[in-house]
Design a protein around this motif. Structure first.
Motif, PDB file in Angstrom:
ATOM      1  N   ASN A 585       0.900  -1.192   0.033  1.00 40.25           N
ATOM      2  CA  ASN A 585       0.046   0.097   0.086  1.00 40.25           C
ATOM      3  C   ASN A 585       0.688   1.257   0.151  1.00 40.25           C
ATOM      4  N   TYR A 588      -0.181   4.127  -2.674  1.00 33.50           N
ATOM      5  CA  TYR A 588      -1.164   5.283  -2.285  1.00 33.50           C
ATOM      6  C   TYR A 588      -0.460   6.318  -1.529  1.00 33.50           C
ATOM      7  N   SER A 638      -5.944   0.539   4.176  1.00 32.76           N
ATOM      8  CA  SER A 638      -5.852  -0.547   3.489  1.00 32.76           C
ATOM      9  C   SER A 638      -4.747  -1.361   4.142  1.00 32.76           C
ATOM     10  N   ASP A 653     -11.263  -1.131   4.485  1.00 31.20           N
ATOM     11  CA  ASP A 653     -10.415  -1.033   3.366  1.00 31.20           C
ATOM     12  C   ASP A 653     -11.007  -0.234   2.180  1.00 31.20           C
ATOM     13  N   ASP A 864      -1.403  -7.608  -4.195  1.00 32.96           N
ATOM     14  CA  ASP A 864      -0.354  -6.697  -3.985  1.00 32.96           C
ATOM     15  C   ASP A 864      -0.098  -5.917  -5.168  1.00 32.96           C
ATOM     16  N   HIS A 867      -2.955  -3.380  -5.456  1.00 32.53           N
ATOM     17  CA  HIS A 867      -2.473  -2.345  -4.912  1.00 32.53           C
ATOM     18  C   HIS A 867      -1.765  -1.100  -5.445  1.00 32.53           C
TER      19      HIS A 867
END
Length: 899
Positions: A585, A588, A638, A653, A864, A867
């Protein structure tokens, strides 16, 4: 005589209570049948051979009959202790008459076989079994002992076993030298439910379901399972115990009432008896593989960070490129600056206007289409001599001085849209890194108009700086001269403005919806960012505490069914059992921060060189910054969810994914409707309602919930459609309903055809989602709502781009690059998201069916990749929203269409 009789009776009673104990010796791999009752017991000595002593003993016992109240008791006595079982016994409410158990081998847990207090080697060989019963009726007991030759699991070699509900599997894995971590992988072809327990190599070995709840790690498995173990937790190796469950409910849940025909079947044939289900044998395969080394952790982390830092490098390269003249011409776009401010002081014209009108008043919201908000909290002030200032003649102030082209009667060709060749001939100045427009003087746009030498810009009067005396304005704020007045009359609709619904003009232009001052719009936009900060703090902190408690419960209880990991690709680190899904994450966080830096840089350049308020799309930097901050909050939430993913915390999430989707639609709408856009408090109020509905769906669900959610969904879409179609003028009132209905009469033409087409498509899409959800009634309502919001956001983005192209608006090349990159990232991201690696709406055992091995660097799985790719896609999408209207920076707002 009486005394003699009493003595004889006592002797007879004593003889009846006397228990006869018989001692027999048996060899391994022999079956012996014994008859026991309350007066006959056996002590059986099992003596192995030298070859059989290498393996632990596995004893099998079977009784022909018996009573649970007075069972046959079997007590195995070894050097390390004693263990007792009974026959018959209950296995999850199923009465069984047979059992197979593996005895704990000597030397388990590091115990030394030789002892100075017990040097008799014969005492260490084999074990004794005491068989007895309190039942008066004789019971046959069949006994057999075999060496467990399949007791050891080898490293990196598949070991297959057949287990039944009466014969649990016990297998041992010993650590090789220099191995500190390993992955235990469980696989099976059938779907028979079983529980896998991982225990320390100590005695006694727990082999019953009830006792497994209190010791070691455990998980329910049908076809797949995995767990990563370390030498520090299991210093002498670990035991794997597999027990077949009595039925499928532990793995599939109690789904008796999920069948829609269960009521009819119960009425016709009676209630189904689930106890008749008999589990078959299960073949299970165990494989122990190596875990990742620290070097692989570091490599994966460094590569991930480097990939996202490349975005920062690209941004820095563009910042440097804007300083190089050949590239600055290609990066920037034309824009119109506000009037000159010499040495930080306003011009003489501005000063004269300020001195002439010292009295100020609040602008009433009725001066714009913004009739939905009459508050004074974000109203701007305006001179008393200009109650409804025209968009073409903004009142000059010391904060945002405005200079218009010096011309007594500017022709239509002097606008940027009518004279593109003039704009192209103007040299670009001060282009920005991410597509910040080039700037040109406002008088350069009218270079074809001769400037009177008697009226210099610095000394022009306010009257000369505004429109000519003969000029008028239409409902869109467009300046009408003799030529375009005739054109407007020729193209006018037969309905007058009074006859149109809510008095709306036939053709909307941005100037009519951007009459609020820039300071007002800036304050409203900034409130989105400030509100998001407040909501994020109060929402995220309890979330972190909540998921940390889940992780602690899993660690203490040992149940691997609490958290829905992809156990085949879950790499622990420290207190985190699934580090890779938390670390992925990071995108992000980094790209959200980059977006905020990008917006901040552009905002600072606007402060240093203000734009003319009559040109281009009004800036909404606060809302764009809120999108970047929202990405950073998504990273936190998340990551918190993936600490222990399950159905109860899945809402964490997706909560700020809802925020990003809604704010994206608000941002797109705000570009062409700055005065009538939703306020921050109203937007986050709607989001709060959405979160409450999601919580209801997670905790309750059912037909009542889906019916209420469907009705609310359809009603909200219809109400919002009317608000959008009538440019914010529609309200849920009787008069508004009457006016709106009159606009949709059969013979009346639509007021805004393009807007109507978009709303019809949007309603069709939302109706499809609503009907699908009502009929399917999936357990994962949170994902259903996220799909609805993302679909509406994507639909609105496509509509906005289509309408731009239809109106002749061409995004700059860098905006196309952002859009192309966003599409290139969204397509694989959605593919990996749909493929999935877990499913919290199912049972833990069924969720493990979706578990798969790592795909990238033996570290990241499909989720993953979702993400990382979705982080890049969100950043590129928001960057496109930031830049796709840069081509309009030198276009008057009276010439910018509203759609």
């Amino acid at each position: 005589m009486f005394v003699l009789v009493c003595l004889l009776l006592c002797v007879c009673a004593r003889a009846q209570d006397q228990i006869i104990v018989e001692v027999i010796r048996l060899q391994y791999e022999q079956t012996q049948t014994l008859v026991v009752n309350r007066s006959v017991e056996y002590v059986v000595e099992f003596v192995p051979t030298e070859q059989q002593m290498v393996w632990p003993a596995r004893i099998t016992a079977h009784v022909s009959a018996g009573d649970v109240a007075r069972p046959v008791l079997l007590t195995a006595r070894q050097r390390s202790g004693a263990t007792t079982w009974q026959l018959p016994y209950y296995h999850e409410q199923r009465l069984l008459y047979e059992l197979t158990r593996t005895l704990c081998p000597d030397g388990a847990g590091g115990d030394q076989i030789d002892s100075e207090h017990c040097d008799d080697n014969d005492a260490l060989r084999g074990f004794t079994l005491h068989v007895g019963s309190t039942c008066a009726t004789p019971v046959e007991v069949a006994l057999r002992t075999d060496p467990a030759r399949d007791f050891v699991i080898q490293y990196n070699i598949d070991s297959s076993f057949v287990i039944t509900k009466t014969a649990p599997l016990v297998a041992l894995y010993r650590w090789p030298e220099k191995q500190d971590r390993a992955r235990l992988i469980v696989s099976a072809e059938d779907e028979v439910c079983a529980t896998i327990s991982v225990q320390n190599y100590t005695c006694p070995i727990v082999q019953s379901i009830d006792a497994m709840e209190m010791i070691g790690l455990r998980m329910t498995v049908e076809k797949s399972g995995a767990v990563q173990l370390s030498r520090s937790s299991y210093p002498y190796g670990f035991l794997v115990v597999a027990v077949v469950r009595a039925d499928q409910r532990p793995c599939r849940g109690d789904d008796t009432n999920d069948d829609p025909d269960w009521l009819i079947e119960t009425a016709l044939w009676g209630e189904r008896d689930e106890s008749q289900y008999v589990a078959t044998n299960k073949t299970v395969t165990f494989t122990v593989k190596a875990a990742l080394s620290r070097g692989q952790y570091v490599l994966a982390a460094c590569v991930t960070i480097a990939i996202f830092l490349l975005f920062y490098v690209a941004f820095g390269a563009l910042v440097l490129a804007r300083r190089w003249e050949p590239l600055s011409r290609r990066i920037g776009s034309l824009a119109v600056l506000a009037p000159d401010v010499i040495d930080g002081q306003p011009s003489q014209a501005d000063a004269s206007v300020s001195a002439a009108s010292p009295t100020r008043r609040r602008r009433d919201s009725t001066a714009t289409f913004d009739s939905s908000d009459n508050s004074d909290t974000d109203s701007d002030e305006e001179p008393t001599d200009s109650p409804t200032a025209s968009p073409t003649t903004p009142a000059p102030t010391t904060e945002t001085p405005v200079t218009t082209p010096v011309a007594t009667n500017p022709p239509a060709s002097s606008t940027p849209a009518a004279s593109p060749e003039v704009i192209r001939s103007t040299p670009p100045v001060n282009s920005t890194s991410e597509g910040s427009p080039e700037v040109i003087r406002s008088d350069a746009l009218n270079a074809t108009t001769p400037v009177s030498p008697e009226v210099p810009i610095s000394s022009a009067s306010p009257t000369q700086l505004s429109t000519s005396p003969q000029a008028t304005t239409d409902s869109n704020g467009r300046v009408l001269n003799e030529t375009n007045v005739q054109e407007a009359v020729a193209n006018a609709r037969p309905l007058s403005e009074v006859d149109r619904p809510f008095g709306l003009p036939a053709e909307l232009r941005l100037a009519a919806l951007a009459r609020r001052r820039a300071r007002v719009l800036r304050a409203r936009s900034d409130r989105y960012l400030h509100t998001l900060y407040t909501v994020a703090v109060f929402y995220a902190l309890p979330v972190v505490q909540f998921v940390a408690a889940f992780q602690m419960v899993m660690n203490v209880s040992g149940s691997l069914d609490i958290c829905y990991y992809n156990f085949l690709c879950a790499h622990p680190a420290g207190a985190l059992a699934d580090f890779n899904h938390v670390f992925s994450n990071l995108g992000y966080l980094l790209l959200g921060a980059l977006l905020m830096i990008q917006v901040r840089a552009r905002r600072q350049r606007r402060v240093k060189k203000p734009r003319h308020e009559e040109y281009g799309i009004p800036a909404h930097y606060g809302l764009l910054s809120a999108l970047g901050a929202g990405m950073m909050v998504v990273a936190l939430l998340s990551a918190s969810y993936h600490v222990c993913p399950n159905g109860l915390n899945f809402q964490f999430d997706v909560a700020f994914m809802y925020v990003l989707a809604v704010l994206s639609m608000v941002k797109i709408y705000q570009a062409r409707h700055p005065d009538v856009n939703a306020r921050a408090h109203a937007t986050f109020g709607v989001l709060a309602v959405l979160i409450a509905i999601v919580v209801w769906g997670v905790l309750g669900g059912g037909a009542l919930f889906w019916g209420a959610a469907t009705v609310l969904h359809v009603f909200s879409v219809l109400l919002l459609s009317l608000r959008i179609y009538y440019v914010g003028q529609f309200r849920l009132e009787k008069q508004s309903l009457f006016v709106a209905a009159r606009g949709f009469q059969p013979r009346s033409r639509p007021l805004y055809a393009a807007r109507l087409v978009l709303l019809l498509i949007a309603n069709a899409v939302n109706w499809v989602f609503a009907i699908y959800g009502l009929f399917m009634q999936a357990a994962d309502f949170a994902s259903h709502l996220l799909n609805v919001l993302l679909a509406n956001t994507l639909l609105y983005m496509l509509f906005y781009l289509t309408m731009k192209l239809m109106h002749g608006e061409r995004p700059r090349w860098y905006a196309w690059c952002y859009l192309g990159g966003a599409v290139a990232a969204w397509v694989p991201a959605l593919y990996f998201f749909m493929s999935g690696s877990t499913d919290w709406s199912a049972t833990p055992a069924q969720s493990r069916h979706k578990n798969h091995e790592c795909m990238i660097m033996d570290f990241y799985d499909s989720h993953d990749l979702w993400h990382m790719l979705s982080a890049a896609a969100l950043y590129l999408s928001f960057a496109a929203m930031l830049t796709w209207d840069d081509g309009l920076s030198a276009v008057r707002r009276t010439d910018i269409a509203v759609f």
